[in-house]
Design an enzyme around this catalytic site. Structure first.
Site, mmCIF file in Angstrom:
data_model
loop_
_atom_site.group_PDB
_atom_site.id
_atom_site.type_symbol
_atom_site.label_atom_id
_atom_site.label_comp_id
_atom_site.label_asym_id
_atom_site.label_seq_id
_atom_site.Cartn_x
_atom_site.Cartn_y
_atom_site.Cartn_z
ATOM 1 N N LYS A 12 0.853 -1.199 0.000
ATOM 2 C CA LYS A 12 0.000 0.000 0.000
ATOM 3 C C LYS A 12 0.878 1.235 0.000
ATOM 4 O O LYS A 12 2.052 1.215 0.395
ATOM 5 C CB LYS A 12 -0.940 0.007 1.201
ATOM 6 C CG LYS A 12 -0.273 0.004 2.586
ATOM 7 C CD LYS A 12 0.179 1.344 3.087
ATOM 8 C CE LYS A 12 0.757 1.260 4.506
ATOM 9 N NZ LYS A 12 1.510 2.499 4.904
ATOM 10 N N ASP A 137 -2.467 -1.071 10.552
ATOM 11 C CA ASP A 137 -2.533 -1.160 9.096
ATOM 12 C C ASP A 137 -3.128 -2.489 8.606
ATOM 13 O O ASP A 137 -3.386 -2.634 7.408
ATOM 14 C CB ASP A 137 -1.132 -1.008 8.482
ATOM 15 C CG ASP A 137 -0.641 0.435 8.523
ATOM 16 O OD1 ASP A 137 -1.418 1.322 8.917
ATOM 17 O OD2 ASP A 137 0.531 0.661 8.164
#
Length: 286
Positions: A12, A137
């Site tokens: 990401k 996350d």
């Protein structure tokens, strides 16, 4: 019963990162946009009936019990009472400590793979809840969508973004997330914005100025990438990135990336496409 799965662990980028305050529990409230990529690690998970958890190959400096894959497997066993075990083989392509979510994505893939192999029957939301206790996350990788995030990063809202190409380069340094978030000079009072404001005007990374001052390699990488477009830090770094209009233009810049003074080899990095749906989810019957 299926006994093995080989699945992707996508990376990401944080297209911006605003820190809007510090909470009484020591965590920080933030706003960010998690952009998923079509590039990452690969994890093969094989069921065993011994109940043990193993990970190969060993990662230097990271005890197995501290690996987020191991911790995710143990957390799922504790949540479900499952007596089965698993053997993991990780093909590592993402740099560690780069701010691109490698370890968190590994853990998310482990949770989704084990939920299927062990037939524990948890929902994506339930798996994200287990992941949230291991790392802020992890939920975005479990949920599987490019998303706007608030809270400590666990409050997610899917956002459809243009599927741009990105060049990501990894400066030759390891940035400690704990060091950055505990530093006295970190900006912690950015005003909250709306999604529409980000989509219209963009945002900044509140960690970037501090990280550049502590790690000159990061500043050098940002300065080099700026010749191609708006370059910025992802997460707390050390990776930096810039968007490109096409794969060809990103690859052309990638071929010209600078060399390290210590080894005369080109700085590490990769070219990837931003995607709105995780490649991991496209491999599973979700």
């Amino acid at each position: 019963m299926q006994d093995s799965l080989t699945l992707p662990c996508p990376a990401k980028l944080n297209l911006f990162l605003h820190i809007t305050g510090k909470r009484p529990d020591g965590y920080h409230n933030l706003q960010t946009l998690f952009q998923l990529l079509d590039y990452g690690d690969q994890l093969t998970t094989t069921l065993n009936t011994s109940g043990t958890i193993s990970i190969a190959p060993e990662i230097k400096g990271l005890p197995t019990e501290s690996n987020l894959i191991y911790r995710a497997a143990v957390a799922l066993k504790e949540a479900t009472g499952c007596a089965l075990g698993a053997d993991f083989v990780l093909t590592k392509r993402l740099p560690m400590g780069g701010g691109i979510g490698g370890g968190s994505s590994n853990a998310a893939t482990a949770l989704l793979a084990l939920n299927q192999l062990w037939q524990t029957g948890l929902s994506v939301n339930e798996l994200a809840g287990i992941g949230r206790h291991l790392g802020a996350d992890i939920p975005v990788f479990v949920a599987g969508n490019t998303a706007w995030a608030e809270g400590i990063g666990e409050q997610l809202m899917p956002v459809e973004m243009p599927e741009r190409w990105y060049l990501v380069i990894a400066p030759d340094c390891h940035v400690s997330t704990a060091e950055i978030f505990s530093h006295k000079d970190l900006t912690r009072d950015t005003l909250a914005i709306k999604v529409s404001a980000f989509l219209e005007k963009g945002g900044k990374n509140d960690c970037q100025k501090l990280v550049e001052s502590l790690y000159p390699q990061v500043k050098d990488a940002v300065d080099w990438l700026k010749q191609y477009g708006p370059a910025q830090l992802t997460g707390t770094g050390a990776c930096v990135f810039a968007p490109f209009a096409s794969q060809a233009s990103a690859l052309e810049a990638f071929a010209k990336r600078p060399r390290l003074s210590s080894s005369n080899t080109q700085i590490d990095g990769f070219v990837a496409k931003g995607v709105n749906r995780s490649p991991l989810h496209q491999c599973l019957p979700l």
